[in-house]
Design a protein around this motif. Structure first.
Motif, PDB file in Angstrom:
ATOM      1  N   ARG A 187       0.819  -1.218   0.000  1.00 37.57           N
ATOM      2  CA  ARG A 187       0.000   0.000   0.000  1.00 37.57           C
ATOM      3  C   ARG A 187       0.854   1.271   0.000  1.00 37.57           C
ATOM      4  O   ARG A 187       0.424   2.307  -0.516  1.00 37.57           O
ATOM      5  CB  ARG A 187      -0.948  -0.002   1.190  1.00 37.57           C
ATOM      6  CG  ARG A 187      -0.280   0.068   2.542  1.00 37.57           C
ATOM      7  CD  ARG A 187      -1.291   0.120   3.683  1.00 37.57           C
ATOM      8  NE  ARG A 187      -1.977  -1.154   3.852  1.00 37.57           N
ATOM      9  CZ  ARG A 187      -3.276  -1.323   3.646  1.00 37.57           C
ATOM     10  NH1 ARG A 187      -4.017  -0.308   3.250  1.00 37.57           N
ATOM     11  NH2 ARG A 187      -3.832  -2.499   3.831  1.00 37.57           N
ATOM     12  N   GLY A 188       2.047   1.221   0.572  1.00 41.98           N
ATOM     13  CA  GLY A 188       2.885   2.413   0.637  1.00 41.98           C
ATOM     14  C   GLY A 188       3.362   2.895  -0.709  1.00 41.98           C
ATOM     15  O   GLY A 188       3.803   4.048  -0.839  1.00 41.98           O
ATOM     16  N   ALA A 191      -1.239   4.347  -5.277  1.00 38.41           N
ATOM     17  CA  ALA A 191      -2.030   5.568  -5.162  1.00 38.41           C
ATOM     18  C   ALA A 191      -3.137   5.386  -4.127  1.00 38.41           C
ATOM     19  O   ALA A 191      -3.812   4.356  -4.100  1.00 38.41           O
ATOM     20  CB  ALA A 191      -2.625   5.932  -6.516  1.00 38.41           C
ATOM     21  N   ARG A 192      -3.305   6.400  -3.304  1.00 41.24           N
ATOM     22  CA  ARG A 192      -4.333   6.327  -2.264  1.00 41.24           C
ATOM     23  C   ARG A 192      -5.724   6.160  -2.865  1.00 41.24           C
ATOM     24  O   ARG A 192      -6.561   5.432  -2.340  1.00 41.24           O
ATOM     25  CB  ARG A 192      -4.281   7.589  -1.405  1.00 41.24           C
ATOM     26  CG  ARG A 192      -5.215   7.556  -0.213  1.00 41.24           C
ATOM     27  CD  ARG A 192      -5.040   8.792   0.648  1.00 41.24           C
ATOM     28  NE  ARG A 192      -3.668   8.895   1.145  1.00 41.24           N
ATOM     29  CZ  ARG A 192      -3.232   9.931   1.870  1.00 41.24           C
ATOM     30  NH1 ARG A 192      -4.049  10.931   2.144  1.00 41.24           N
ATOM     31  NH2 ARG A 192      -1.983   9.944   2.292  1.00 41.24           N
ATOM     32  N   ALA A 193      -5.972   6.825  -3.993  1.00 42.51           N
ATOM     33  CA  ALA A 193      -7.284   6.717  -4.634  1.00 42.51           C
ATOM     34  C   ALA A 193      -7.549   5.300  -5.107  1.00 42.51           C
ATOM     35  O   ALA A 193      -8.681   4.810  -5.052  1.00 42.51           O
ATOM     36  CB  ALA A 193      -7.364   7.688  -5.808  1.00 42.51           C
ATOM     37  N   LEU A 195      -6.400   2.501  -3.739  1.00 39.02           N
ATOM     38  CA  LEU A 195      -6.705   1.673  -2.570  1.00 39.02           C
ATOM     39  C   LEU A 195      -8.089   1.976  -2.021  1.00 39.02           C
ATOM     40  O   LEU A 195      -8.820   1.068  -1.626  1.00 39.02           O
ATOM     41  CB  LEU A 195      -5.653   1.908  -1.484  1.00 39.02           C
ATOM     42  CG  LEU A 195      -4.234   1.420  -1.809  1.00 39.02           C
ATOM     43  CD1 LEU A 195      -3.257   1.930  -0.765  1.00 39.02           C
ATOM     44  CD2 LEU A 195      -4.187  -0.100  -1.877  1.00 39.02           C
ATOM     45  N   LYS A 196      -8.451   3.240  -1.997  1.00 39.67           N
ATOM     46  CA  LYS A 196      -9.703   3.642  -1.356  1.00 39.67           C
ATOM     47  C   LYS A 196     -10.918   3.388  -2.226  1.00 39.67           C
ATOM     48  O   LYS A 196     -11.952   2.921  -1.744  1.00 39.67           O
ATOM     49  CB  LYS A 196      -9.622   5.126  -0.984  1.00 39.67           C
ATOM     50  CG  LYS A 196     -10.839   5.641  -0.220  1.00 39.67           C
ATOM     51  CD  LYS A 196     -10.643   7.106   0.183  1.00 39.67           C
ATOM     52  CE  LYS A 196     -11.852   7.613   0.967  1.00 39.67           C
ATOM     53  NZ  LYS A 196     -11.668   9.041   1.358  1.00 39.67           N
ATOM     54  N   ARG A 197     -10.788   3.666  -3.520  1.00 41.01           N
ATOM     55  CA  ARG A 197     -11.982   3.652  -4.375  1.00 41.01           C
ATOM     56  C   ARG A 197     -12.067   2.462  -5.319  1.00 41.01           C
ATOM     57  O   ARG A 197     -13.152   2.045  -5.689  1.00 41.01           O
ATOM     58  CB  ARG A 197     -12.023   4.938  -5.213  1.00 41.01           C
ATOM     59  CG  ARG A 197     -12.093   6.198  -4.361  1.00 41.01           C
ATOM     60  CD  ARG A 197     -12.056   7.430  -5.233  1.00 41.01           C
ATOM     61  NE  ARG A 197     -11.998   8.641  -4.434  1.00 41.01           N
ATOM     62  CZ  ARG A 197     -11.858   9.865  -4.940  1.00 41.01           C
ATOM     63  NH1 ARG A 197     -11.763  10.020  -6.243  1.00 41.01           N
ATOM     64  NH2 ARG A 197     -11.797  10.907  -4.150  1.00 41.01           N
ATOM     65  N   ARG A 200     -10.813  -1.419  -2.939  1.00 40.80           N
ATOM     66  CA  ARG A 200     -11.831  -1.767  -1.938  1.00 40.80           C
ATOM     67  C   ARG A 200     -13.131  -2.214  -2.580  1.00 40.80           C
ATOM     68  O   ARG A 200     -13.886  -2.989  -2.004  1.00 40.80           O
ATOM     69  CB  ARG A 200     -12.096  -0.560  -1.027  1.00 40.80           C
ATOM     70  CG  ARG A 200     -10.915  -0.161  -0.155  1.00 40.80           C
ATOM     71  CD  ARG A 200     -10.606  -1.211   0.884  1.00 40.80           C
ATOM     72  NE  ARG A 200      -9.465  -0.847   1.709  1.00 40.80           N
ATOM     73  CZ  ARG A 200      -8.873  -1.654   2.560  1.00 40.80           C
ATOM     74  NH1 ARG A 200      -9.303  -2.894   2.686  1.00 40.80           N
ATOM     75  NH2 ARG A 200      -7.848  -1.250   3.274  1.00 40.80           N
TER      76      ARG A 200
END
Length: 418
Positions: A187-188, A191-193, A195-197, A200
């Motif tokens: 995860r590091g 992209a945060r997007a 992982l989040k959108r 998931r």
């Protein structure tokens, strides 16, 4: 700190690699990395080639296609050229299909679409990428037959798994060391997007289990349910109706309690005004005492505003109703008895899925695994009982009015009308 020092740190794989990205100890022939999308398997393969090139003159690469070899294994962000320090970076000769390392080592580049090119070629070390995407199985056989140079020929295989014959056979081979990695382990670096959108969104679903968590998810020939059928009949929880004309909690109690006992199947389903059914929750547990699973059934009844609890009594008889009565004195209970095998009981329920009448409001991985394992010979096989699937069958059958027992088998307590 100089630019060279910075490059040294950035290219020091020892500082960044996870344990599952490091070559395993022992005298292995094949190291199989089953990892999800973005889990870092390409970097692990490239780093293995980089290290091998220090000591071995022939370290070759095979990818699904020539474009994959070029764009992912060699030039990709996590590919060989990207992970090497400037002074050790090989020269990429695209027209010749090889890498030439500064110390004289050579890496020949092959496409799995051309298995005949592998005939006669020999490897000391070999990196095979995305084996599950290879279209021609004979390419892997030719790769293995060429692994014959040096005192210790070895192969690293990096792939997101699919239940192909090659992947399954390789994972089961005694000469293979298998390591696993999920998308979320890396995860590091993602992209945060994403992982989040995005990631998931697929968690728990078959495609997510395969592409994110690197599980080999197989279809069982002859099963009543298929993964594709369940995916077709899936809706997001927020897309299911907010009100139901009927809701039932179905429970398949175990014969005993404790850590080694069967699970206590507990499934909630509802019927919408248009007649369609929705599986709302899988609350199955294991190890609960009778008082424990009865309390869970009562909590599910209250939480979902159920009309009744449907309880199988094959393993407990009147004890089941008594235990439920002690936990919830006014709980409306309908008892059912299984007189046919699990497959026969489940057939009309699976047919309702086929007709588009039953939907899963969300993702229920363990329940869906059991449904996809129900085959005609299931009742003759030993193994864990499919208690989640049993509870679902009772819930759906009740809401559809299938196989209703005689009125003498009905046991409703006062306090709520149906």
């Amino acid at each position: 700190m100089t630019d060279r020092d910075c490059e040294q740190i950035l290219c020091d794989w020892n500082l960044r690699a996870r344990p599952d990205q490091e070559p395993p100890p022992g005298d292995w022939i094949v190291w199989l990395i089953l990892a999800g999308r973005g889990a870092g398997k390409t970097r692990a393969g490239a780093e293995a080639v980089r290290r091998w090139s220090w000591s071995f003159p022939f370290v070759n690469l095979i990818g699904p296609t020539a474009d994959d070899v070029r764009d992912v294994m060699v030039l990709g962000e996590s590919g060989i050229l990207g992970c090497c320090r400037s002074e050790e970076r090989p020269r990429y000769l695209a027209s010749a299909g090889r890498l030439e390392w500064p110390n004289g080592a050579v890496s020949q580049l092959f496409s799995a679409e051309e298995p005949d090119r592998l005939r006669g070629n020999q490897h000391m070390k070999l990196w095979c990428d995305e084996l599950a995407a290879w279209r021609r199985a004979e390419a892997f056989d030719q790769a293995m037959l060429g692994l014959r140079l040096g005192a210790r020929p070895q192969m690293i295989v990096t792939t997101t798994p699919r239940p192909t014959r090659i992947v399954k056979a390789l994972a089961a081979d005694n000469d293979t060391i298998v390591t696993h990695g999920s998308t979320f382990d890396n995860r590091g670096h993602l992209a945060r997007a994403f992982l989040k959108r995005i990631a998931r969104r697929y968690e728990g679903r078959v495609i997510g289990r395969q592409e994110l968590f690197a599980e080999i998810v197989e279809e069982t020939p002859g099963a009543l349910w298929t993964r594709a059928l369940i995916e077709r009949q899936r809706v997001a929880p927020e897309a299911s109706p907010r009100e139901f004309v009927e809701v039932v909690v179905a429970i398949d109690p175990p014969a005993r309690s404790g850590a080694k006992a069967d699970e206590c199947g507990l499934v909630v389903a509802g019927k919408a005004a248009d007649g369609r059914l929705y599986v709302l929750a899988d609350l199955t547990s294991q190890g609960d005492s009778p008082a424990g699973w009865a309390a869970r059934a009562g909590a599910a009844d209250r939480g979902f505003g159920a009309n009744r609890v449907v309880a199988e009594i094959n393993n407990g008889g009147e004890m089941v109703t008594e235990v439920l009565r002690q936990a919830e004195p006014h709980l409306p209970v309908r008892t059912v008895t299984a007189t046919r095998g699990k497959f026969l009981r489940a057939e009309p329920v699976a047919a309702a899925y086929e007709r588009g009448l039953v939907f899963h409001a969300g993702v229920f991985p363990k329940l869906e695994d059991q449904l996809c394992a129900l085959t005609p010979d299931f009742d003759r096989r030993s193994g864990p009982s499919p208690d989640r699937a049993d509870a679902l069958v009772w819930a759906v059958a009740d809401l559809l009015g299938l196989d209703r027992p005689s009125s003498g088998m009905m046991d409703y307590w006062a306090g709520r009308s149906l």
